[in-house]
Scaffold this motif. Structure first.
Motif, PDB file in Angstrom:
ATOM      1  N   ARG A 181       4.310   4.152  -9.698  1.00 37.74           N
ATOM      2  CA  ARG A 181       3.706   3.253  -8.707  1.00 37.74           C
ATOM      3  C   ARG A 181       3.152   1.996  -9.370  1.00 37.74           C
ATOM      4  O   ARG A 181       3.318   0.887  -8.858  1.00 37.74           O
ATOM      5  CB  ARG A 181       2.588   3.995  -7.968  1.00 37.74           C
ATOM      6  N   MET A 224      -0.158  -0.880  -2.074  1.00 38.64           N
ATOM      7  CA  MET A 224      -1.556  -0.951  -2.522  1.00 38.64           C
ATOM      8  C   MET A 224      -2.512  -0.351  -1.496  1.00 38.64           C
ATOM      9  O   MET A 224      -3.480   0.304  -1.856  1.00 38.64           O
ATOM     10  CB  MET A 224      -1.934  -2.408  -2.815  1.00 38.64           C
ATOM     11  N   LEU A 225      -2.229  -0.573  -0.218  1.00 40.35           N
ATOM     12  CA  LEU A 225      -3.124  -0.084   0.832  1.00 40.35           C
ATOM     13  C   LEU A 225      -2.920   1.398   1.143  1.00 40.35           C
ATOM     14  O   LEU A 225      -3.744   2.014   1.815  1.00 40.35           O
ATOM     15  CB  LEU A 225      -2.935  -0.906   2.109  1.00 40.35           C
ATOM     16  N   ARG A 226      -1.815   1.938   0.657  1.00 41.09           N
ATOM     17  CA  ARG A 226      -1.547   3.362   0.869  1.00 41.09           C
ATOM     18  C   ARG A 226      -1.339   4.028  -0.491  1.00 41.09           C
ATOM     19  O   ARG A 226      -0.213   4.253  -0.922  1.00 41.09           O
ATOM     20  CB  ARG A 226      -0.315   3.540   1.752  1.00 41.09           C
ATOM     21  N   PRO A 227      -2.428   4.329  -1.187  1.00 36.15           N
ATOM     22  CA  PRO A 227      -2.331   4.862  -2.550  1.00 36.15           C
ATOM     23  C   PRO A 227      -1.539   6.159  -2.658  1.00 36.15           C
ATOM     24  O   PRO A 227      -1.010   6.480  -3.724  1.00 36.15           O
ATOM     25  CB  PRO A 227      -3.804   5.091  -2.942  1.00 36.15           C
ATOM     26  N   ASP A 246       1.879  12.783  -0.181  1.00 41.83           N
ATOM     27  CA  ASP A 246       2.476  11.934   0.851  1.00 41.83           C
ATOM     28  C   ASP A 246       3.847  12.431   1.286  1.00 41.83           C
ATOM     29  O   ASP A 246       4.264  12.218   2.419  1.00 41.83           O
ATOM     30  CB  ASP A 246       2.607  10.507   0.312  1.00 41.83           C
ATOM     31  N   ALA A 291       1.756  -5.006  -0.437  1.00 42.40           N
ATOM     32  CA  ALA A 291       0.552  -4.723   0.338  1.00 42.40           C
ATOM     33  C   ALA A 291       0.557  -3.277   0.839  1.00 42.40           C
ATOM     34  O   ALA A 291      -0.471  -2.578   0.791  1.00 42.40           O
ATOM     35  CB  ALA A 291       0.446  -5.691   1.513  1.00 42.40           C
ATOM     36  N   PHE A 292       1.718  -2.822   1.311  1.00 45.49           N
ATOM     37  CA  PHE A 292       1.842  -1.450   1.806  1.00 45.49           C
ATOM     38  C   PHE A 292       1.545  -0.441   0.707  1.00 45.49           C
ATOM     39  O   PHE A 292       0.793   0.520   0.908  1.00 45.49           O
ATOM     40  CB  PHE A 292       3.259  -1.232   2.354  1.00 45.49           C
TER      41      PHE A 292
END
Length: 261
Positions: free
Chosen positions: A240, A121-124, A131, A118-119
């Motif tokens: 990724r 996917m939610l933080r591309p 990043d 989830a992390f």
């Protein structure tokens, strides 16, 4: 070496090549290699399966580590320090493994992995240059990587194991602000250290099928070097994508193991 049919031998070699590719890109090659050995050699003791798996994996991991080190900006000295901490941690985990039920650990690891997915996917931008461009890595972060990433994940590897390479990539990217390609490269050096320690123990116990391992290792090395070159060429977005596939595959495997236990 046990009596193995040609078909089984071919399947094991192909599995070794695929596992080498997966492991080089993002870790988790054991998800394929270990089950392949267990299914292909149903009458071989588990210790020999584990020992042979380590003998095969260390060759591919070493090849990938060398390929990455030549082309990726890897801090080898830091990676070796983390690897030594992981080696010590894995020995500690193995010491306590006998008293821990895998049925208890599987649900916990599944929840953690789903949180990781989830992390990501939610933080591309996670693990990309944008990043990770946050300045030089401080001494405190390096120490945290050695203690938490090396010692902590090493302990988990000795205690339970599945997904260790994937956890290493994620943790190294988060703690040291590495992009996913450099994190994969660093993880390979750490894996060489942990695999070497385990292999020495298995070899001492006589639990390695050396002839089979030597043949499979050739294919594992080829897959690993191809995977490392592909990751370097395609970059963090590719890593990724593979990372998410491996995470969901690991969750599915753990769920199946829990359901059939």
């Amino acid at each position: 070496m046990p009596d193995i049919s040609l078909t089984t031998l071919v399947v094991l070699c192909l599995a070794a090549a695929a596992a080498g590719w997966i492991d080089a890109v993002v870790g988790g090659g054991g998800l394929l290699l270990l089950p392949a050995l267990l299914l292909g050699l149903p009458h071989v003791p588990a210790a020999h399966i584990l020992g042979t798996n380590k003998a095969v994996a260390i060759v591919g991991t070493s090849g990938a580590a060398v390929t990455y080190a030549r082309k990726a900006p890897v801090e080898v000295r830091t990676a070796v320090r983390i690897g030594l901490a992981a080696l010590a941690g894995s020995m500690g985990g193995a010491f306590f493994a006998a008293g821990i039920s895998s049925e208890v650990l599987r649900p916990v690891i599944m929840v953690v992995l789903l949180g990781v997915a989830a992390f990501v996917m939610l933080r591309p931008s996670f693990g990309t240059a944008a990043d990770t461009d946050k300045g030089a890595v401080t001494r405190a972060r390096t120490i945290a990587a050695i203690v938490l990433v090396g010692g902590g994940i090493g302990f988990y590897d000795g205690l339970f194991g599945p997904g260790t390479g994937t956890f290493l990539v994620l943790a190294l990217s988060a703690v040291l602000h590495l992009d996913l390609v450099t994190a994969s490269a660093t993880a390979k050096i750490v894996n060489v250290c942990t695999n070497a320690g385990a292999l020495v123990m298995f070899a001492y116990q006589g639990s390695v099928l050396w002839q089979l391992a030597a043949l499979m290792a050739v294919f594992n090395l080829a897959g690993a070097m191809f995977g490392a070159r592909m990751a370097l060429r395609k970059g963090s977005e590719f890593v990724r994508g593979v990372l998410l596939v491996v995470v969901f595959s690991l969750v599915a495997k753990l769920a199946f193991d829990q359901w059939t236990a």
